[in-house]
Design a protein around this motif. Structure first.
Motif, PDB file in Angstrom:
ATOM      1  N   ALA A  51      -4.318  14.080  21.259  1.00 44.56           N
ATOM      2  CA  ALA A  51      -3.029  14.446  21.850  1.00 44.56           C
ATOM      3  C   ALA A  51      -3.270  15.151  23.184  1.00 44.56           C
ATOM      4  CB  ALA A  51      -2.248  15.355  20.907  1.00 44.56           C
ATOM      5  N   VAL A  52      -2.641  14.627  24.231  1.00 49.25           N
ATOM      6  CA  VAL A  52      -2.732  15.233  25.558  1.00 49.25           C
ATOM      7  C   VAL A  52      -1.615  16.267  25.658  1.00 49.25           C
ATOM      8  CG1 VAL A  52      -2.725  14.806  28.037  1.00 49.25           C
ATOM      9  CG2 VAL A  52      -3.600  13.051  26.470  1.00 49.25           C
ATOM     10  N   GLN A  53      -1.984  17.529  25.642  1.00 52.18           N
ATOM     11  CA  GLN A  53      -0.999  18.604  25.620  1.00 52.18           C
ATOM     12  C   GLN A  53      -0.625  19.056  27.031  1.00 52.18           C
ATOM     13  OE1 GLN A  53       0.369  19.544  22.779  1.00 52.18           O
ATOM     14  NE2 GLN A  53      -0.996  18.396  21.439  1.00 52.18           N
ATOM     15  N   GLY A  54       0.565  19.643  27.131  1.00 55.97           N
ATOM     16  CA  GLY A  54       1.033  20.103  28.435  1.00 55.97           C
ATOM     17  C   GLY A  54       0.197  21.209  29.037  1.00 55.97           C
ATOM     18  N   ASP A  55      -0.594  21.909  28.210  1.00 55.61           N
ATOM     19  CA  ASP A  55      -1.421  22.998  28.745  1.00 55.61           C
ATOM     20  C   ASP A  55      -2.779  22.503  29.231  1.00 55.61           C
ATOM     21  OD1 ASP A  55      -2.746  22.429  26.378  1.00 55.61           O
ATOM     22  OD2 ASP A  55      -2.602  24.451  25.553  1.00 55.61           O
ATOM     23  N   GLY A  56      -2.997  21.167  29.210  1.00 55.03           N
ATOM     24  CA  GLY A  56      -4.257  20.616  29.693  1.00 55.03           C
ATOM     25  C   GLY A  56      -5.309  20.420  28.625  1.00 55.03           C
ATOM     26  N   SER A  57      -4.986  20.766  27.387  1.00 56.77           N
ATOM     27  CA  SER A  57      -5.968  20.579  26.318  1.00 56.77           C
ATOM     28  C   SER A  57      -5.870  19.167  25.741  1.00 56.77           C
ATOM     29  CB  SER A  57      -5.763  21.615  25.206  1.00 56.77           C
ATOM     30  OG  SER A  57      -4.507  21.440  24.570  1.00 56.77           O
ATOM     31  N   LEU A  58      -6.956  18.731  25.112  1.00 54.83           N
ATOM     32  CA  LEU A  58      -7.012  17.481  24.359  1.00 54.83           C
ATOM     33  C   LEU A  58      -7.279  17.843  22.908  1.00 54.83           C
ATOM     34  CD1 LEU A  58      -9.157  15.158  26.675  1.00 54.83           C
ATOM     35  CD2 LEU A  58      -6.812  14.748  25.951  1.00 54.83           C
ATOM     36  N   GLN A  59      -6.385  17.433  22.001  1.00 56.50           N
ATOM     37  CA  GLN A  59      -6.480  17.881  20.620  1.00 56.50           C
ATOM     38  C   GLN A  59      -6.631  16.699  19.660  1.00 56.50           C
ATOM     39  OE1 GLN A  59      -3.310  20.582  19.567  1.00 56.50           O
ATOM     40  NE2 GLN A  59      -3.524  21.770  21.446  1.00 56.50           N
ATOM     41  N   ALA A  60      -7.520  16.873  18.690  1.00 55.80           N
ATOM     42  CA  ALA A  60      -7.683  15.919  17.599  1.00 55.80           C
ATOM     43  C   ALA A  60      -7.892  16.687  16.301  1.00 55.80           C
ATOM     44  CB  ALA A  60      -8.870  14.997  17.858  1.00 55.80           C
TER      45      ALA A  60
END
Length: 585
Positions: free
Chosen positions: A499-508
């Motif tokens: 998931a490309v988050q609005g805060d610039g993180s990439l989450q799985a």
């Protein structure tokens, strides 16, 4: 877990024909309620299995038996098998793997022990589906994973009474059969939190239509979300015995099960801040260009004749924006969405000065569904995986950022196009929908726009593809801090859904892509870690295809020079080689 293949669903894909547009708008009010029986579908889904779990450790609903019977009936009519149990020992990795979805039917209290919770978490992370019905929100209060999966937990409820349900999403299979409002009697839960920021709200309650609502006028009652690699659907209805003989409610449950099981697609990303361009009740602000037209009925514009185009003359879209709309083809039909053209009642103006995003699943690659017509094909594999067949609704998001156009189908990115033609521009212009000609029948609903935020209309999720077409992958789907991140052949698992988050993180899998120790040396390990908002977890896609960690100034890099399955990723000086090129969702 094995997910149902799209090939097995018999999707219409390939080629079709579209060229110019034109249109005329016609009448009729929308918004009445449809109640559709959940009989067999015209095109049967492939066979699959569903587990219905109804263990209670608190209040027990008398409607559980009726719910199981209704779900069995739905399964018989729609090609899925129901196994019903109250035995928590069914929650083992081996047993859960046979099911495409697990239904929590009015469970209450603590119903799973630690090992069973772990098995269910793994099931979801491997792509499993979850359906929560009514008191599924009154379950497992001390299990954070479950609260995130369900979307919100029970707070309180007033007495059983009639209320007006407002249908916010008429494209999802769970709500597409309903009108703009749905009057029904049930026990209406209040929730501890509002799920709107983490889920796509499908339906909400009009708190002025009944007594006892306490969510300050924003009261979601049914929603869906992608969650740690799996799919989660929840509905607050289902307290009363009578719910399970109501054809509209049964069809609502069927749609939730079909989506959770992966037999139909929908855009279940959170959605806020959009303004209606066509809300279903009026075509004010719209004009016809050319012959043919659209008929307005039940909140839906349906094409007839042509070539023509119905265009939004009231406002030109300028700057960055996200345009969303729902559409459905009856069969092998042809239409499209035009953007970026100057005001004109001649449909050829849109053809010659704008861009058409095609709707027609059986034409050549550069003029089939998802293509920028005549300019760039969609990613056909991604399009095929996301596309619903004729007779079912689909959702487009057309995201414009400067001269860049990203196309999302049912929440999945299928095309990424950049305009370089000075005679055309994506930065400003009008939008329109095409009526292609006699025999082409395509319907549209819920056209809405969000301006000034074209880059961040909500988290995007999907595969991150790198060198040799391989996917960014969490080793063995583990979630411990420090788990290795690698490249691997793409397989659709939760370990490859980012998931490309609005805060610039990439989450799985609920955690973040992280630079070990916040380092900056070449070769620094890139790993999975609990999200903490630090600079070690910020990633910025670049125009050259690299993904940079701004804190270190270095790039996400697949190590070495062979790039086989299992090659770890690390931090490295940016050089734009193939092992530093990534395609994000």
């Amino acid at each position: 877990m094995r997910k149902i293949s799209k090939a097995a669903l018999g999707l219409f894909v390939g080629a079709a024909m579209c060229v110019a547009p034109q249109v005329t708008a016609q009448s009729e009010a929308a918004g009445h309620t449809l109640t559709v029986d959940a009989g067999p579908r015209a095109a049967a889904d492939p066979a699959y299995q569903v587990l219905v779990f109804s263990k209670t450790a608190g209040f027990r609903h008398s409607s559980i038996d009726d719910g199981i019977a209704a779900l069995r009936d739905l399964g018989t009519a729609n090609n899925f098998t129901v196994d019903a149990t109250e035995d928590a020992q069914a929650f083992t990795s081996g047993n859960l793997a046979q099911y495409e979805a697990v239904v929590f039917l009015s469970t209450t209290g603590d119903v799973l022990d630690g090992a069973q919770q772990t098995a269910f978490e793994q099931y979801v992370q491997d792509g499993g589906g979850y359906v929560g019905i009514h008191a599924a929100a009154d379950t497992e209060y001390d299990w954070p994973f479950y609260e995130g999966l369900a979307g919100a937990l029970f707070h309180s409820h007033p007495a059983v009474q009639s209320a007006t349900v407002e249908i916010e999403d008429r494209a999802h299979d769970a709500t597409a059969h309903l009108g703009s409002t749905w009057q029904r009697t049930d026990e209406w839960y209040n929730y501890r939190t509002n799920p709107r920021t983490t889920a796509r709200v499908l339906a909400s309650l009009d708190e002025s239509s009944y007594s006892g609502g306490n969510m300050n006028g924003d009261h979601p009652i049914a929603w869906c979300k992608d969650y740690q690699g799996g799919r989660a659907f929840y509905t607050g209805g289902g307290h009363t015995d009578e719910s399970y003989t109501d054809p509209a409610f049964r069809r609502h449950l069927l749609g939730g099960i079909r989506w959770a099981a992966g037999t139909t697609n929908a855009d279940c990303r959170p959605e806020t801040g959009y303004t209606a361009l066509f809300d279903g009740s009026s075509t004010t602000g719209w004009k016809q260009a050319g012959p043919g037209g659209f008929t307005l009925a039940d909140g839906t514009l349906t094409s007839h004749g042509g070539l023509g185009m119905h265009w939004y003359s009231a406002k030109e879209l300028t700057g960055d924006y996200s345009l969303k709309l729902d559409w459905k083809a009856v069969g092998d039909d042809n239409s499209g969405v035009f953007i970026g053209f100057p005001a004109s009642d001649d449909p050829w103006t849109a053809v010659n000065n704008g861009y058409e995003i095609q709707i027609d699943a059986t034409d050549a690659a550069d003029r089939t569904t998802g293509a920028v017509y005549g300019f760039q094909s969609a990613d056909i594999a991604a399009r095929d995986a996301a596309l619903n067949p004729p007779g079912e609704w689909n959702t487009y998001e057309l995201r414009v950022t400067g001269e860049r156009l990203e196309i999302f189908l049912n929440g999945s990115k299928i095309n990424d196009f950049t305009n370089t033609d000075p005679a055309r521009s994506l930065k400003d212009g009008h939008i329109g929908i095409q009526n292609h000609g006699d025999g082409d029948e395509v319907s549209f609903r819920n056209l809405r726009v969000k301006q000034g935020d074209g880059q961040q209309p909500g988290p995007r999720s999907g595969e991150v593809k790198g060198v040799n077409g391989k996917c960014l992958d969490v080793d063995n789907s583990q979630t411990a801090d420090g788990t290795e991140v690698q490249i691997w052949t793409c397989n659709g698992s939760g370990a490859q859904k980012w998931a490309v988050q609005g805060d610039g993180s990439l989450q799985a899998l609920g955690k973040c892509l992280d630079v070990s120790g916040g380092g900056s040396a070449d070769g620094t390990r890139v790993q999975l870690w609990t999200c903490n908002g630090s600079g070690a977890q910020k990633w910025a896609p670049q125009a050259d295809g690299t993904v940079r960690n701004p804190q270190s100034g270095k790039c996400l890099d697949a190590s070495g020079g062979t790039w086989n399955d299992g090659t770890p990723v690390h931090l490295w000086t940016c050089h734009t080689g193939p092992n530093q090129k990534w395609t994000l969702p």
